[in-house]
Design a protein around this motif. Structure first.
Motif, PDB file in Angstrom:
ATOM      1  N   ILE A 216       0.835  -1.203   0.000  1.00 39.85           N
ATOM      2  CA  ILE A 216       0.000   0.000   0.000  1.00 39.85           C
ATOM      3  C   ILE A 216       0.868   1.251   0.000  1.00 39.85           C
ATOM      4  CG2 ILE A 216      -1.636   1.353   1.372  1.00 39.85           C
ATOM      5  CD1 ILE A 216      -2.795  -1.353   2.358  1.00 39.85           C
ATOM      6  N   LYS A 217       1.888   1.262   0.843  1.00 35.70           N
ATOM      7  CA  LYS A 217       2.748   2.440   0.930  1.00 35.70           C
ATOM      8  C   LYS A 217       3.528   2.658  -0.359  1.00 35.70           C
ATOM      9  CE  LYS A 217       3.308   2.566   5.965  1.00 35.70           C
ATOM     10  NZ  LYS A 217       4.271   2.511   7.102  1.00 35.70           N
ATOM     11  N   ALA A 218       4.029   1.581  -0.952  1.00 38.15           N
ATOM     12  CA  ALA A 218       4.797   1.706  -2.190  1.00 38.15           C
ATOM     13  C   ALA A 218       3.923   2.192  -3.330  1.00 38.15           C
ATOM     14  CB  ALA A 218       5.444   0.366  -2.539  1.00 38.15           C
ATOM     15  N   ALA A 221       2.958   5.821  -2.828  1.00 42.05           N
ATOM     16  CA  ALA A 221       4.089   6.699  -3.141  1.00 42.05           C
ATOM     17  C   ALA A 221       4.278   6.844  -4.647  1.00 42.05           C
ATOM     18  CB  ALA A 221       5.360   6.156  -2.497  1.00 42.05           C
ATOM     19  N   ALA A 222       3.897   5.797  -5.383  1.00 43.07           N
ATOM     20  CA  ALA A 222       4.017   5.840  -6.841  1.00 43.07           C
ATOM     21  C   ALA A 222       2.843   6.559  -7.496  1.00 43.07           C
ATOM     22  CB  ALA A 222       4.136   4.421  -7.396  1.00 43.07           C
ATOM     23  N   GLY A 223       1.863   6.970  -6.693  1.00 46.30           N
ATOM     24  CA  GLY A 223       0.747   7.749  -7.213  1.00 46.30           C
ATOM     25  C   GLY A 223      -0.520   6.986  -7.521  1.00 46.30           C
ATOM     26  N   ASP A 224      -0.609   5.705  -7.119  1.00 39.82           N
ATOM     27  CA  ASP A 224      -1.824   4.927  -7.370  1.00 39.82           C
ATOM     28  C   ASP A 224      -2.981   5.540  -6.572  1.00 39.82           C
ATOM     29  OD1 ASP A 224      -3.908   2.902  -6.819  1.00 39.82           O
ATOM     30  OD2 ASP A 224      -2.615   1.571  -7.967  1.00 39.82           O
ATOM     31  N   PRO A 225      -4.029   6.026  -7.229  1.00 41.94           N
ATOM     32  CA  PRO A 225      -5.114   6.699  -6.508  1.00 41.94           C
ATOM     33  C   PRO A 225      -5.869   5.784  -5.546  1.00 41.94           C
ATOM     34  CG  PRO A 225      -5.685   6.380  -8.828  1.00 41.94           C
ATOM     35  CD  PRO A 225      -4.235   6.042  -8.694  1.00 41.94           C
ATOM     36  N   ALA A 226      -6.045   4.522  -5.921  1.00 36.54           N
ATOM     37  CA  ALA A 226      -6.760   3.596  -5.044  1.00 36.54           C
ATOM     38  C   ALA A 226      -5.993   3.374  -3.750  1.00 36.54           C
ATOM     39  CB  ALA A 226      -6.994   2.268  -5.760  1.00 36.54           C
ATOM     40  N   LEU A 228      -3.637   5.337  -2.541  1.00 39.36           N
ATOM     41  CA  LEU A 228      -3.585   6.610  -1.826  1.00 39.36           C
ATOM     42  C   LEU A 228      -4.816   6.768  -0.933  1.00 39.36           C
ATOM     43  CD1 LEU A 228      -2.222   9.129  -4.493  1.00 39.36           C
ATOM     44  CD2 LEU A 228      -1.270   8.760  -2.205  1.00 39.36           C
ATOM     45  N   ALA A 229      -5.965   6.381  -1.470  1.00 42.65           N
ATOM     46  CA  ALA A 229      -7.202   6.468  -0.694  1.00 42.65           C
ATOM     47  C   ALA A 229      -7.163   5.536   0.497  1.00 42.65           C
ATOM     48  CB  ALA A 229      -8.402   6.153  -1.586  1.00 42.65           C
ATOM     49  N   VAL A 230      -6.622   4.323   0.286  1.00 44.12           N
ATOM     50  CA  VAL A 230      -6.504   3.357   1.376  1.00 44.12           C
ATOM     51  C   VAL A 230      -5.578   3.893   2.462  1.00 44.12           C
ATOM     52  CG1 VAL A 230      -5.620   1.081   1.976  1.00 44.12           C
ATOM     53  CG2 VAL A 230      -7.026   1.364  -0.063  1.00 44.12           C
ATOM     54  N   ARG A 233      -7.165   6.685   4.379  1.00 46.82           N
ATOM     55  CA  ARG A 233      -8.248   6.175   5.226  1.00 46.82           C
ATOM     56  C   ARG A 233      -7.726   5.619   6.538  1.00 46.82           C
ATOM     57  NH1 ARG A 233     -11.186   2.527   1.583  1.00 46.82           N
ATOM     58  NH2 ARG A 233      -9.856   0.871   2.389  1.00 46.82           N
ATOM     59  N   GLY A 234      -6.432   5.331   6.604  1.00 52.74           N
ATOM     60  CA  GLY A 234      -5.837   4.843   7.840  1.00 52.74           C
ATOM     61  C   GLY A 234      -5.761   3.338   7.960  1.00 52.74           C
ATOM     62  N   ASP A 235      -5.957   2.621   6.849  1.00 55.03           N
ATOM     63  CA  ASP A 235      -5.943   1.161   6.910  1.00 55.03           C
ATOM     64  C   ASP A 235      -4.594   0.619   7.370  1.00 55.03           C
ATOM     65  OD1 ASP A 235      -8.396   1.627   5.784  1.00 55.03           O
ATOM     66  OD2 ASP A 235      -8.250   0.027   4.308  1.00 55.03           O
ATOM     67  N   THR A 236      -3.501   1.237   6.930  1.00 53.87           N
ATOM     68  CA  THR A 236      -2.188   0.716   7.311  1.00 53.87           C
ATOM     69  C   THR A 236      -1.956   0.852   8.812  1.00 53.87           C
ATOM     70  OG1 THR A 236      -1.163   2.838   6.739  1.00 53.87           O
ATOM     71  CG2 THR A 236      -1.147   1.112   5.056  1.00 53.87           C
ATOM     72  N   ASP A 237      -2.504   1.880   9.434  1.00 51.15           N
ATOM     73  CA  ASP A 237      -2.373   2.016  10.890  1.00 51.15           C
ATOM     74  C   ASP A 237      -3.075   0.864  11.599  1.00 51.15           C
ATOM     75  OD1 ASP A 237      -1.004   4.415  10.557  1.00 51.15           O
ATOM     76  OD2 ASP A 237      -2.832   5.627  10.682  1.00 51.15           O
ATOM     77  N   ILE A 238      -4.234   0.478  11.068  1.00 48.87           N
ATOM     78  CA  ILE A 238      -4.974  -0.650  11.648  1.00 48.87           C
ATOM     79  C   ILE A 238      -4.180  -1.932  11.483  1.00 48.87           C
ATOM     80  CG2 ILE A 238      -7.063  -2.053  11.462  1.00 48.87           C
ATOM     81  CD1 ILE A 238      -8.538   0.497  10.559  1.00 48.87           C
ATOM     82  N   TYR A 239      -3.660  -2.166  10.269  1.00 49.67           N
ATOM     83  CA  TYR A 239      -2.887  -3.375  10.016  1.00 49.67           C
ATOM     84  C   TYR A 239      -1.650  -3.448  10.922  1.00 49.67           C
ATOM     85  CZ  TYR A 239      -5.613  -3.821   5.687  1.00 49.67           C
ATOM     86  OH  TYR A 239      -6.628  -3.946   4.771  1.00 49.67           O
TER      87      TYR A 239
END
Length: 256
Positions: A216-218, A221-226, A228-230, A233-239
């Motif tokens: 998700i982070k990579a 950073a590369a500009g993927d809009p989907a 970026l939205a994830v 939204r804070g999903d990585t903090d939850i994971y």
């Protein structure tokens, strides 16, 4: 023909046209369609049938009966019966892929992982599981499928269906370590392989979540809009919070 937008996903636009589903294709689509065709040949009917491409360049798939579960999850999505049926269905799916002949120039959206035991779905979760009358009836969204070990699929499925989450996870209820341990063991038993044990599934869940955060982070950073939205939204903090919880409680969760 009339197109009806199907809601629930956040990666690609999906529409229903009659008894078919249309969605944007990628370089991996021919390989995934070959896999879906192979599943049908092996008698696994609980996945969409590939029906080629439409005039707009979208993939066309058969529409499975039922509806996927969405968050907040209905009670039936986290019942013991569902847990057993989902993991039995995953075993059936895996067995249907062991002799899948890779097409020449096979391409996957997500990287393959060794050992190559089966073709992993890579996203087995309530939102990709079809339910009819509260019972699991099929799997959808094979776009991220790729070769890998059985436990890789089982780890993420366990994360979503046990669920193996921190008490603060906002998506699912928390019933304690003992209940998570019981349900993890129940899932492993339902899968029915002596090579698969709770400790291996738990380790795979941790590794899969780490890989998902990195992805998700990579991509963001590369500009993927989907993605970026994830990320926003804070999903990585939850994971990451769930990862810390699973590492801290590994011995308790995998006991027995």
């Amino acid at each position: 023909m009339h197109e009806e937008a199907l809601t629930g996903g956040n990666m690609t636009q999906v529409v229903r046209v009659g008894d078919t589903v249309r969605r944007s294709a990628g370089r991996w689509t021919p390989t995934v369609h070959a896999l879906l065709g192979h599943l049908r040949e092996r008698g696994f009917q609980r996945a969409p049938e590939p029906l080629g491409m439409d005039e707009s360049g979208r993939e066309v798939l058969s529409l499975l009966a039922g509806a996927a579960a969405r968050y907040p999850l209905p009670d039936y999505a986290l019942s013991d019966a569902t847990l057993r049926e989902v993991f039995a269905m995953v075993r059936e799916y895996h067995e249907a892929t062991v002799d899948f002949p890779l097409p020449a120039g096979a391409s996957w959206q997500w990287p393959a992982r060794e050992p190559f035991e089966v073709i992993c779905h890579n996203d087995i979760a309530p939102y990709n599981t079809m339910f009819v009358a509260g019972r699991p009836s099929g799997l959808i969204d094979f776009d991220t499928a790729s070769p890998g070990p059985r436990r890789w699929d089982l780890g993420y499925a366990a994360y979503r269906f046990v669920p193996l989450t921190d008490p603060a996870n906002p998506d699912v209820p928390y019933h304690g370590v003992a209940e998570q341990r019981r349900r993890l063991a129940l899932a492993v038993t339902a899968y029915g392989s002596t090579d698969i044990q709770p400790a291996k599934v738990l380790r795979a869940a941790i590794d899969k979540l780490c890989a998902l955060v990195a992805f998700i982070k990579a991509e963001a950073a590369a500009g993927d809009p989907a993605q970026l939205a994830v990320l926003e939204r804070g999903d990585t903090d939850i994971y990451q919070r769930d990862i810390r919880y699973l590492v801290e409680h590994t011995d308790q969760l995998a006991a027995g």
